[in-house]
Design an enzyme around this catalytic site. Sequence first.
Site, PDB file in Angstrom:
ATOM      1  N   HIS A  48      -0.528 129.149  66.663  1.00 11.00           N
ATOM      2  CA  HIS A  48      -0.585 130.100  65.548  1.00 11.00           C
ATOM      3  C   HIS A  48       0.617 129.947  64.607  1.00 11.00           C
ATOM      4  O   HIS A  48       0.431 129.717  63.401  1.00 11.00           O
ATOM      5  CB  HIS A  48      -0.704 131.533  66.073  1.00 11.00           C
ATOM      6  CG  HIS A  48      -0.478 132.586  65.032  1.00 11.00           C
ATOM      7  ND1 HIS A  48      -1.285 132.729  63.914  1.00 11.00           N
ATOM      8  CD2 HIS A  48       0.480 133.548  64.917  1.00 11.00           C
ATOM      9  CE1 HIS A  48      -0.845 133.737  63.178  1.00 11.00           C
ATOM     10  NE2 HIS A  48       0.228 134.244  63.762  1.00 11.00           N
ATOM     11  N   HIS A  72       8.084 133.789  63.764  1.00 10.29           N
ATOM     12  CA  HIS A  72       7.828 135.152  63.285  1.00 10.29           C
ATOM     13  C   HIS A  72       7.357 136.129  64.357  1.00 10.29           C
ATOM     14  O   HIS A  72       7.447 137.343  64.181  1.00 10.29           O
ATOM     15  CB  HIS A  72       6.837 135.129  62.106  1.00 10.29           C
ATOM     16  CG  HIS A  72       5.412 134.883  62.484  1.00 10.29           C
ATOM     17  ND1 HIS A  72       4.872 133.615  62.572  1.00 10.29           N
ATOM     18  CD2 HIS A  72       4.402 135.732  62.792  1.00 10.29           C
ATOM     19  CE1 HIS A  72       3.602 133.712  62.914  1.00 10.29           C
ATOM     20  NE2 HIS A  72       3.291 134.985  63.063  1.00 10.29           N
ATOM     21  N   GLU A  76       9.009 140.055  68.562  1.00 11.89           N
ATOM     22  CA  GLU A  76       8.060 141.065  69.027  1.00 11.89           C
ATOM     23  C   GLU A  76       7.453 140.711  70.386  1.00 11.89           C
ATOM     24  O   GLU A  76       7.293 141.581  71.244  1.00 11.89           O
ATOM     25  CB  GLU A  76       6.945 141.239  67.999  1.00 11.89           C
ATOM     26  CG  GLU A  76       6.001 142.365  68.352  1.00 11.89           C
ATOM     27  CD  GLU A  76       4.795 142.399  67.437  1.00 11.89           C
ATOM     28  OE1 GLU A  76       3.960 143.291  67.639  1.00 11.89           O
ATOM     29  OE2 GLU A  76       4.679 141.534  66.560  1.00 11.89           O
ATOM     30  N   ASP A  77       7.096 139.438  70.572  1.00 13.63           N
ATOM     31  CA  ASP A  77       6.289 139.063  71.739  1.00 13.63           C
ATOM     32  C   ASP A  77       7.071 138.427  72.876  1.00 13.63           C
ATOM     33  O   ASP A  77       6.505 138.111  73.923  1.00 13.63           O
ATOM     34  CB  ASP A  77       5.177 138.089  71.305  1.00 13.63           C
ATOM     35  CG  ASP A  77       4.157 138.771  70.393  1.00 13.63           C
ATOM     36  OD1 ASP A  77       4.136 140.013  70.364  1.00 13.63           O
ATOM     37  OD2 ASP A  77       3.398 138.056  69.721  1.00 13.63           O
ATOM     38  N   ASP A 139       0.652 134.380  57.587  1.00 10.06           N
ATOM     39  CA  ASP A 139       0.347 134.869  58.939  1.00 10.06           C
ATOM     40  C   ASP A 139      -1.008 135.575  58.956  1.00 10.06           C
ATOM     41  O   ASP A 139      -1.856 135.327  59.820  1.00 10.06           O
ATOM     42  CB  ASP A 139       1.473 135.826  59.369  1.00 10.06           C
ATOM     43  CG  ASP A 139       1.166 136.543  60.675  1.00 10.06           C
ATOM     44  OD1 ASP A 139       0.706 135.884  61.618  1.00 10.06           O
ATOM     45  OD2 ASP A 139       1.401 137.769  60.744  1.00 10.06           O
ATOM     46  N   ASP A 259     -26.131 131.893  36.491  1.00 13.67           N
ATOM     47  CA  ASP A 259     -26.470 131.233  35.225  1.00 13.67           C
ATOM     48  C   ASP A 259     -25.246 130.950  34.371  1.00 13.67           C
ATOM     49  O   ASP A 259     -25.298 130.166  33.431  1.00 13.67           O
ATOM     50  CB  ASP A 259     -27.454 132.094  34.409  1.00 13.67           C
ATOM     51  CG  ASP A 259     -28.898 131.864  34.848  1.00 13.67           C
ATOM     52  OD1 ASP A 259     -29.112 130.904  35.612  1.00 13.67           O
ATOM     53  OD2 ASP A 259     -29.773 132.642  34.452  1.00 13.67           O
TER      54      ASP A 259
END
Length: 712
Positions: A48, A72, A76-77, A139, A259
């Site tokens: 990711h 990034h 957090e993770d 992201d 059109d």
Amino acid sequence: MFTIDDLADRLGGYLPPDEIQQVKRAFYYAEQAHDGQRRRSGEPYVTHPLAVANILANMHMDHQSLMSAMLHDVIEDTGVSKEALAEQFGKPVAELVDGVSKLTQITFEDKAVAQAENFQKMVLAMSKDIRVIIVKLADRLHNMRTLGALRPEKKRRIARETLEIYARIASRLGINTIRVELEDLSFQALHPMRAERIKRAVSSARGHRRSAIRQVQSTLQKSLDDDGLPGTVVGRQKHLLSIYKKMRDQRKPFAEIMDVFGFRIITEDVDSCYRILGVVHNLYKPVPGRFKDYIAIPKANGYQSLHTTLFGSGGMPIEVQIRTREMEAMANNGIAAHWLYKAGQTDHPIAEGSHARAREWVKGLLEMQRHAGDSLEFIEHVKNDLFPDDIYVFTPRGDIMELPQGATVIDFAYTVHTDIGNSCIACRIDRHLAPLSTRLESGQTLEIITAPGARPNLAWLNFVVTAKARSAIRHALKHQQHTEAVQLGRRLLNKALADFETSLEELPESVVPELLEELSLKGDESLLESIGLGTRVAHVVARRLVDLMHGDMADAGERTLAPQGGPIVISGAEGMVIKFARCCHPLPGDPVVGHLSVGKGIVVHRTECRNLDELQGDPDKLFALEWSDEISEDFPVALRIEIESRRGLVAELASLVTDADANIERVGIEERDARLSIVHLTLAVRDRVHLARIIKRIRNLSHVGKITRVGN
């Protein structure tokens, strides 16, 4: 599968080797930090951040942005701290990562509040470094590309948030390539069947129209070549959400939208843009009113181009956009073009202008954030403000101001400066006086007239459209209400203290702070405001202050409470904390009493008003009032007139009221029977004497029966 080496090869086209090496180091660090973590699809999590960095590489973003993309989600993770990142990769990268991260682990009861809080924090991060939002958009784009593994309801929630916030921000910053893809991916997640049907229909229609498109394209290209003008003609395709919106909003069938043939002509310089415009207008007749010059007056996001619509063979509409290569880069990459040109170590005025406009926009967001009552109110302002259709008006000095469609004079005043908006009292449009609620049109010149003591009006919120104006008005009204509530609270408390033969000024210095601590209030203004707004009773506060003054020994209840303060004097111009009851319409000269209403302040009623009956037993909520000798305001009053029906009745009444120097605010007629009508008249009068004079005049009309002043 796309690898870090593939990315490094791409970066070799515009970054030096040492910066590419730093990007690779950030990748290996993220790979180690996310070791063992997988996405919902089953892929290693590090795929990711690598994909996000690749999206940024397409825009030629700088190496710090790419490193932030790699890292990034690390804060957090994983167990890595911001300080650790700063030590490894430098403070700018750590700050970027911190801004892009979701920034909060607080659990909110309401998901909308959580999202709003996160967005507020992102705005603060954007104010420090605008690259935060570009990384965040990349992201979000990759997350949208990989929505497939999520539950349907979560898909829809993320898609809705993307459309409402992120796609609009991409549009506001001019990053068109990301905006279009975010919109189409959101549309497919929200309405998968509609998106699939439109996609199939577009594919089919393009196949049928291929020869016609080639013919128009070759005709345009030949005309440029014949005139020796540099330019490349390319076809322009509408994206799925754009087609769907036109079908829905304009109620047009798919065939009618398809059109329209769209082409873009890319040339070398601005002079060539205008010369090419002359060539295409000579080749095909232009549609009147459909030419727009965004080169002379760029859009807020820096977009520049010439737009024109032409009548092709058989009346077929042809939409043509003409722009330079730099404008094309700006249209696709917006603010990111700032770094695209920086990568080549050359500044470009278009990219620099876009960057400056983006900084101004973020500065405006910060001002809105300060004024907003809470995070949800703020995010609602942002949604309303993100890139509506624009109009262009001029200041008296000739400066161009950009405003959304439907903007009013008040919106313009606040766009110039918050202080101008707060103090404006009138305006001139093209040198003629006009109401503040006037809707503006492109090309007008505005002059705002201000006055030092002027204040925003609550009614302005009914017609302003810009988020800046709305949030500034609300902020000013809150401040105004606070100031007026403090003043009223002081008057009420002093009146209550007078019953104990003292006043605020005579109390010992230690008494008020002691009460504030007891009530857990921060300052004396908080106490006075709560009294002025009716959330605390002045008499109870006064009694407690006296108890504290006497060291809790005096029994204030046994003292003689002879009223010493007298009635509160009102003039009608007190503002937001003294209101006049609509049930009985009190006028100067009427005996009146004040009712302390929680959160509103004092509501003035006539003493005979039936709504006061239930409050008579609560003296702490009722106050004696008297009218000031100096009153300049007009007050509404309602009359019920029984009169014989006839033609010209309303005109006759209006003429009579005007001659008596009063205004009619509302008039209504109901027929009692074939002969008798009941006229309900609301007038603006100065006082009770003025009203009596008007009633006397009405009685002199022939066939007038009963006249009643309405009030319960």
